[in-house]
Design an enzyme around this catalytic site. Structure first.
Site, short mmCIF file in Angstrom:
data_model
loop_
_atom_site.label_atom_id
_atom_site.label_comp_id
_atom_site.label_asym_id
_atom_site.label_seq_id
_atom_site.Cartn_x
_atom_site.Cartn_y
_atom_site.Cartn_z
N ARG A 7 -21.14 -9.94 -75.61
CA ARG A 7 -22.14 -10.67 -76.19
C ARG A 7 -20.61 -11.63 -76.36
O ARG A 7 -19.95 -12.14 -76.36
CB ARG A 7 -23.02 -11.57 -76.01
CG ARG A 7 -23.20 -10.41 -77.52
CD ARG A 7 -25.21 -10.97 -78.22
NE ARG A 7 -25.20 -10.28 -78.86
CZ ARG A 7 -25.77 -10.79 -80.14
NH1 ARG A 7 -26.61 -11.77 -80.19
NH2 ARG A 7 -27.24 -10.00 -80.49
N SER A 33 -26.83 -17.16 -80.64
CA SER A 33 -27.18 -15.89 -80.20
C SER A 33 -26.01 -15.49 -78.85
O SER A 33 -25.82 -14.83 -78.78
CB SER A 33 -28.90 -16.12 -79.44
OG SER A 33 -29.46 -16.01 -80.48
N GLU A 54 -33.07 -25.03 -69.44
CA GLU A 54 -31.96 -24.30 -68.55
C GLU A 54 -31.74 -24.95 -67.40
O GLU A 54 -30.59 -24.72 -66.16
CB GLU A 54 -32.41 -23.12 -68.15
CG GLU A 54 -32.80 -22.27 -68.77
CD GLU A 54 -33.77 -22.24 -70.52
OE1 GLU A 54 -34.61 -23.12 -69.90
OE2 GLU A 54 -33.89 -22.19 -71.41
N PHE A 79 -34.20 -16.21 -69.12
CA PHE A 79 -34.48 -18.10 -69.36
C PHE A 79 -32.81 -18.24 -67.71
O PHE A 79 -34.17 -19.39 -67.38
CB PHE A 79 -34.76 -18.49 -70.43
CG PHE A 79 -35.15 -18.02 -71.49
CD1 PHE A 79 -36.88 -17.65 -71.46
CD2 PHE A 79 -34.67 -17.51 -72.48
CE1 PHE A 79 -37.81 -17.04 -72.17
CE2 PHE A 79 -35.56 -17.30 -73.55
CZ PHE A 79 -37.27 -16.88 -73.59
N HIS A 105 -28.47 -10.46 -73.45
CA HIS A 105 -29.95 -10.34 -74.17
C HIS A 105 -30.85 -9.82 -72.43
O HIS A 105 -31.58 -10.29 -72.28
CB HIS A 105 -30.41 -10.97 -74.84
CG HIS A 105 -29.67 -11.90 -75.74
ND1 HIS A 105 -29.27 -12.52 -75.79
CD2 HIS A 105 -30.63 -11.75 -77.36
CE1 HIS A 105 -28.17 -12.48 -77.45
NE2 HIS A 105 -29.74 -12.00 -78.03
N ASP A 113 -38.24 -7.93 -78.68
CA ASP A 113 -39.06 -9.04 -78.72
C ASP A 113 -39.88 -9.13 -77.18
O ASP A 113 -40.45 -9.84 -76.94
CB ASP A 113 -37.59 -10.19 -78.14
CG ASP A 113 -37.24 -10.94 -79.60
OD1 ASP A 113 -38.00 -10.66 -80.52
OD2 ASP A 113 -36.10 -11.08 -79.60
N ARG A 163 -27.03 -7.40 -75.82
CA ARG A 163 -27.35 -7.81 -76.39
C ARG A 163 -26.50 -6.75 -77.73
O ARG A 163 -26.12 -7.39 -78.99
CB ARG A 163 -28.64 -8.24 -77.20
CG ARG A 163 -28.66 -8.35 -79.14
CD ARG A 163 -30.69 -9.20 -79.45
NE ARG A 163 -30.71 -9.65 -80.39
CZ ARG A 163 -31.68 -8.32 -80.79
NH1 ARG A 163 -31.77 -6.84 -80.40
NH2 ARG A 163 -32.05 -8.53 -82.49
#
Lengths: 309, 277
Positions: A7, A33, A54, A79, A105, A113, A163
């Site tokens: 990322r 992020s 989204e 998402f 991620h 998470d 990530r």
């Protein structure tokens, strides 16, 4: 070779090449992020933070693309793809708009998470969509180059990013090309086809194996679609045994992509899959999750050994 | 002629064209043997006003960067959409024979696709068109162009959550060159919209989302034309809520869920044409 998350490579590249007026970047409220904020801070006129919506973001990107823009739509992979299968199908893929979906991620690598954040079906989703190009870079440098390649590529694409920081594999002499796999190490007897962070994980496994004089071949499959069939067939035949390694469900991702190529080309050799074994994982650190769910370097090592018995 | 007279002439011409468009919509749906007559007829006046009185375009140069854009968010209304595009010169009347037929050269599919000249984006899954139209409208800003973007939605479509995501977004970005039109024909596929899931109070909803709201009789050409030619708001995106009647113009189709997605029989088609003469 630069260590860093894929990322980060994406964010750095967008920041660097962002003066190109064709580029627009959208995010769904997680730009810090995803690193799209780097572009947003520098080029606010061409950055659209759509908030946590989204579906709206993906379709807005499609609309911008019809005006001649290269539209990067960024969010967390879970998402971005999970919530927009329909928008991606209709407004992006079927409409054949120049939208680059970038999901960060991804995989169990996101860690603590938990399963709602651990996207493990996005390669299956996107590979199954006509017109869609699917890319997953293995390290920072490849992420930079893949982002650049996507600016010049015309049509819908999905880029899967991670990530965590990954140890560098490539330096600037490497030339990423959409549709081409890369032989990271040419060995013999077994070929590991790996994608994303699992390329580095495979390299860790190979260090241990090499101490025992076992020298597998490692191929980075950074474009899952269109996949480098020629390289897969050639290496599968040359090595005589195949392992696939992905931080994704074993259904629909790299394993199936490689099997499809082998099947279409009548390549029949021993085959093992490293990946999430059709289950939801749980919370935990990347290291713990990779170990518990069979994705660790040690699992790759053991799998290679089992094929050589 | 003074301006009022010009408008009056324009409106009366548009009324005539709308009749033609209604007949053409039914003709191609009847010939195809499938399609969505109800939602095409309810939108006929709006579509006629847009394409023959309001929008700036050159059908010989469909990709002209400064063209006004139209997004058919209620993608099932291809009967009226293709009829209008054909009359506007994007393709020939003969091409409409391939509507809903395999090997259609212009891809005159049951729902729109950009391979068809004059179509900007594929639609058919409700709720996406306003977001797409908003993206196109933002493109105008980046290109310093003054084109406008119109999106036609159905009332049932407003039950899709994404419409309201887009509504918030366009207000956030002050996208005042975006004009949404709601073809409020009160009837969806399953049921009358109110009973399926009520979308009222609709003006309040849009207003609270930060839009410039207008409500008109969507079959009164004078009102339709005037609403569509209002000067843009300085900041706000605009919505025109057009009260319409599903199947408008054909008595036995009006207000009926049963005419949502069924082509008329030969007999019904003849009857309908007489009413639309």
């Amino acid at each position: 070779m630069k260590d860093g998350a894929t990322r980060d490579g994406y964010g750095a590249c967008l920041e660097e090449i962002g003066a190109d007026p064709r580029i627009v970047v959208l995010d769904a409220g997680v730009s810090d992020s995803t690193r799209s904020k780097k572009f947003g801070d520098k080029y606010p006129d061409r950055f659209f933070n759509m908030g946590i919506s989204e579906g709206d973001m993906v379709c807005t990107a499609a609309g911008l693309a019809t005006t001649g823009k290269v539209a990067f739509a960024t969010s967390f992979a879970c998402f971005l793809l999970g919530r927009t299968m329909d928008q991606t199908l209709v407004s992006v893929a079927y409409s054949n708009t120049n939208v680059k979906l970038v999901g960060t991620h991804s995989g169990l690598a996101v860690g603590e998470d938990g399963p709602t954040a651990q996207m493990i079906v996005d390669l299956a989703y996107t590979r199954a969509i006509p017109n869609m190009t699917v890319i997953q870079p293995a390290d920072y440098e490849e992420a930079v180059q893949a982002t650049q390649a996507l600016v010049d590529h015309v049509g819908p694409a999905y880029m899967r990013l991670g990530r965590p920081k990954v140890k560098g594999i490539y330096d600037s002499s490497y030339k990423f090309q959409i549709g081409k796999g890369n032989v990271v190490k040419q060995g013999q007897d077994v070929v590991i086809f790996a994608t994303g962070g699992m390329v580095q994980e495979s390299l860790e496994a190979m260090k241990v194996l090499e101490a025992d004089n076992i020298n597998p071949t490692l191929v980075n499959i950074s474009t899952l679609k269109p996949i480098d069939s020629q390289l897969i067939v050639e290496q599968a035949r040359r090595n005589g045994a195949v392992v696939t390694a992905e931080d994704h469900n074993i259904i629909g991702g790299l394993a199936d992509a490689v099997l499809e190529v082998m099947s279409d080309n009548d390549v029949s050799v021993p085959f093992r899959r490293i990946g999430v074994r059709d289950t939801f994982a749980e919370t935990g650190s990347l290291k713990e999750l990779y170990f518990k769910y069979g994705l660790s370097a040690q699992h790759i090592e053991n799998t290679v050994r089992s094929l050589l018995k | 002629m003074d301006t009022a007279q010009t408008v009056e002439t324009q409106v009366s011409e548009l009324r005539q064209i709308a009749k033609e468009i209604r007949r053409k919509s039914l003709e191609i749906i009847h010939r195809a043997g499938s399609g969505h007559p109800g939602g095409s007829l309810s939108a006929a006046d709006i579509m006629t006003a847009l394409y023959f009185g309001v929008m700036r375009y050159d059908s010989n140069n469909p990709k002209d960067p400064n063209r006004d854009r139209f997004v058919m968010s209620k993608g099932h209304a291809t009967g009226v959409f293709y009829s209008v595009l054909s009359r506007a010169g994007y393709f020939a009347d003969e091409d409409l024979v391939s509507y809903r037929r395999i090997d259609s050269k212009l891809n005159l599919s049951g729902h729109p696709h950009p391979k068809t000249p004059g179509v900007e984006i594929a639609t058919g899954s409700l709720g996406q068109g306003l977001s797409v139209a908003h993206g196109i409208a933002l493109g105008a800003r980046l290109e310093n162009s003054d084109y406008k973007v119109y999106a036609l939605m159905g009332d049932g479509e407003l039950q899709e959550g994404q419409v309201w995501e887009a509504a918030m977004s366009a207000a956030k970005f002050n996208t005042n060159n975006l004009i949404a039109i709601v073809d409020f024909n009160k009837v969806a596929q399953d049921n009358i919209t109110k009973d399926l899931k009520d979308i009222e109070p609709l003006e309040d909803k849009w207003r609270s989302f930060g839009w410039d709201v207008h409500r008109i009789d969507g079959h009164d050409m004078d009102q339709v034309y005037k609403a569509l030619t209002l000067p843009l708001d300085n900041k706000k995106p605009r919505v025109i809520i057009a009260d319409t009647i599903k199947g408008k113009g054909v008595s036995f189709m009006e207000g009926k869920t049963s005419w949502h997605g069924v082509a008329p029989s030969d007999e019904d088609y003849e009857k309908a044409l007489k009413e639309l003469a």
